[in-house]
Write a protein that holds these residues in place. Sequence first.
Motif, short mmCIF file in Angstrom:
data_model
loop_
_atom_site.label_atom_id
_atom_site.label_comp_id
_atom_site.label_asym_id
_atom_site.label_seq_id
_atom_site.Cartn_x
_atom_site.Cartn_y
_atom_site.Cartn_z
N GLY A 144 46.64 16.57 16.86
CA GLY A 144 46.18 17.40 16.46
C GLY A 144 46.40 16.55 14.85
O GLY A 144 45.44 16.05 14.22
N GLU A 145 47.97 16.84 14.34
CA GLU A 145 47.86 16.57 13.46
C GLU A 145 47.57 14.66 13.28
O GLU A 145 47.52 14.79 11.93
CB GLU A 145 50.08 16.73 12.77
CG GLU A 145 50.12 17.88 12.69
CD GLU A 145 51.75 18.05 12.72
OE1 GLU A 145 52.38 18.92 11.82
OE2 GLU A 145 52.15 17.09 13.94
N PHE A 146 47.68 14.19 14.15
CA PHE A 146 47.89 12.52 13.94
C PHE A 146 46.25 12.01 13.79
O PHE A 146 46.07 11.57 12.58
CB PHE A 146 48.53 11.88 14.77
CG PHE A 146 47.90 9.63 14.62
CD1 PHE A 146 48.90 10.24 13.99
CD2 PHE A 146 46.90 9.28 15.46
CE1 PHE A 146 48.90 8.57 14.35
CE2 PHE A 146 47.00 8.42 14.96
CZ PHE A 146 47.92 7.92 14.49
N ALA A 147 44.98 13.47 13.95
CA ALA A 147 44.02 12.88 13.69
C ALA A 147 43.12 13.34 12.42
O ALA A 147 43.07 13.12 11.73
CB ALA A 147 43.49 14.23 14.51
N GLN A 148 44.37 14.00 11.89
CA GLN A 148 44.35 14.12 10.38
C GLN A 148 44.78 13.73 9.24
O GLN A 148 44.71 13.37 8.25
CB GLN A 148 44.79 15.67 10.09
CG GLN A 148 44.79 16.03 8.88
CD GLN A 148 43.43 17.06 8.55
OE1 GLN A 148 43.05 17.14 9.14
NE2 GLN A 148 42.91 16.83 7.49
N ILE A 149 45.99 12.42 10.06
CA ILE A 149 46.38 11.56 9.15
C ILE A 149 45.17 11.03 9.62
O ILE A 149 45.09 9.91 8.17
CB ILE A 149 47.77 11.30 9.70
CG1 ILE A 149 49.00 12.45 9.41
CG2 ILE A 149 48.03 10.09 9.67
CD1 ILE A 149 50.36 12.27 10.33
N ARG A 167 50.21 19.09 21.84
CA ARG A 167 51.52 17.88 21.97
C ARG A 167 51.80 16.61 21.29
O ARG A 167 50.82 16.50 20.64
CB ARG A 167 50.63 17.85 23.02
CG ARG A 167 51.30 17.01 24.28
CD ARG A 167 50.80 16.41 25.51
NE ARG A 167 50.67 15.38 24.87
CZ ARG A 167 49.67 14.22 25.58
NH1 ARG A 167 48.74 14.51 26.35
NH2 ARG A 167 49.46 13.57 24.38
N ALA A 168 52.50 16.72 21.23
CA ALA A 168 53.28 15.47 20.24
C ALA A 168 53.11 13.68 20.92
O ALA A 168 52.08 14.04 21.85
CB ALA A 168 54.50 15.16 20.31
N ILE A 169 52.45 13.51 19.89
CA ILE A 169 51.57 12.24 20.51
C ILE A 169 52.54 11.59 20.70
O ILE A 169 53.73 10.90 20.09
CB ILE A 169 50.59 12.08 19.19
CG1 ILE A 169 49.69 10.67 19.35
CG2 ILE A 169 51.53 10.62 18.03
CD1 ILE A 169 48.49 10.52 18.54
N SER A 170 51.77 11.14 21.26
CA SER A 170 52.78 9.04 21.91
C SER A 170 53.19 8.39 21.00
O SER A 170 51.40 7.86 20.41
CB SER A 170 53.04 9.01 23.60
OG SER A 170 51.73 8.24 23.64
N PHE A 171 53.70 7.10 21.40
CA PHE A 171 53.39 5.83 20.33
C PHE A 171 52.20 5.61 21.04
O PHE A 171 51.65 4.44 20.24
CB PHE A 171 54.40 4.99 21.01
CG PHE A 171 54.28 3.87 20.44
CD1 PHE A 171 54.79 3.57 19.57
CD2 PHE A 171 54.20 2.37 21.16
CE1 PHE A 171 54.53 2.46 18.43
CE2 PHE A 171 54.26 0.91 20.75
CZ PHE A 171 54.00 1.08 19.46
N HIS A 172 52.05 5.03 22.40
CA HIS A 172 50.72 4.64 22.97
C HIS A 172 49.33 4.84 22.60
O HIS A 172 48.51 4.53 22.25
CB HIS A 172 50.57 4.54 24.46
CG HIS A 172 51.69 3.36 24.45
ND1 HIS A 172 51.82 2.14 25.11
CD2 HIS A 172 53.06 3.87 25.66
CE1 HIS A 172 52.43 0.84 25.24
NE2 HIS A 172 53.49 1.94 25.54
N GLU A 173 49.93 6.37 22.54
CA GLU A 173 48.24 7.12 21.86
C GLU A 173 48.08 6.66 20.49
O GLU A 173 46.68 6.48 20.60
CB GLU A 173 47.73 8.48 22.76
CG GLU A 173 48.75 8.86 24.04
CD GLU A 173 48.63 10.26 24.35
OE1 GLU A 173 48.86 10.91 24.96
OE2 GLU A 173 49.71 10.58 22.95
N ALA A 174 49.06 6.57 19.64
CA ALA A 174 48.76 6.34 18.12
C ALA A 174 48.22 5.15 18.38
O ALA A 174 47.50 4.84 17.46
CB ALA A 174 50.34 6.68 17.74
#
Length: 146
Positions: free
Chosen positions: A49-54, A108-115
């Motif tokens: 979720g945080e990565f989506a915001q970023i 859930r923590a985002i994985s490197f591959h997902e990012a």
Amino acid sequence: MKKLIVLFLILGLVAVTPVYADESRELFDLKSLGIIDSEVLPEDSISRGEFAQIMVHFMGLKEVIDVVNENPKFTDVESGHQYAKAIGLLSKLNFLNGSDNGCFYPERAISFHEAVKIVTDVLGYRMAAESYGGYPDGYTVAAGKT
């Protein structure tokens, strides 16, 4: 291309490399850059979720997000969730995928591959990534070649 290189350097620092000493707080203070609402330290993981915001902030859509219908297509993201609007916007733009059961798992923590997949899609290299074999390896290859 420069944006991709810079973003991967940031991702690599945040997701993989621990940084020590006092400058680690400065290096990872994405809050002061206006990218997120809280401080991220090297030992912290970033949630999906945080990565989506970023990514919404990275794309320059911070102001647009307030007019977005926060009804994401994922069953585990309620409309009142703090990242619902970002997740909803990115899913409508087809940059986010959930699991086969319709969940996104925003905590859930985002994985490197997902990012890498999300960043590659956002920067417009999805077709190249798919031509290299798709998720996850094709996206990593495409990101390395652009």
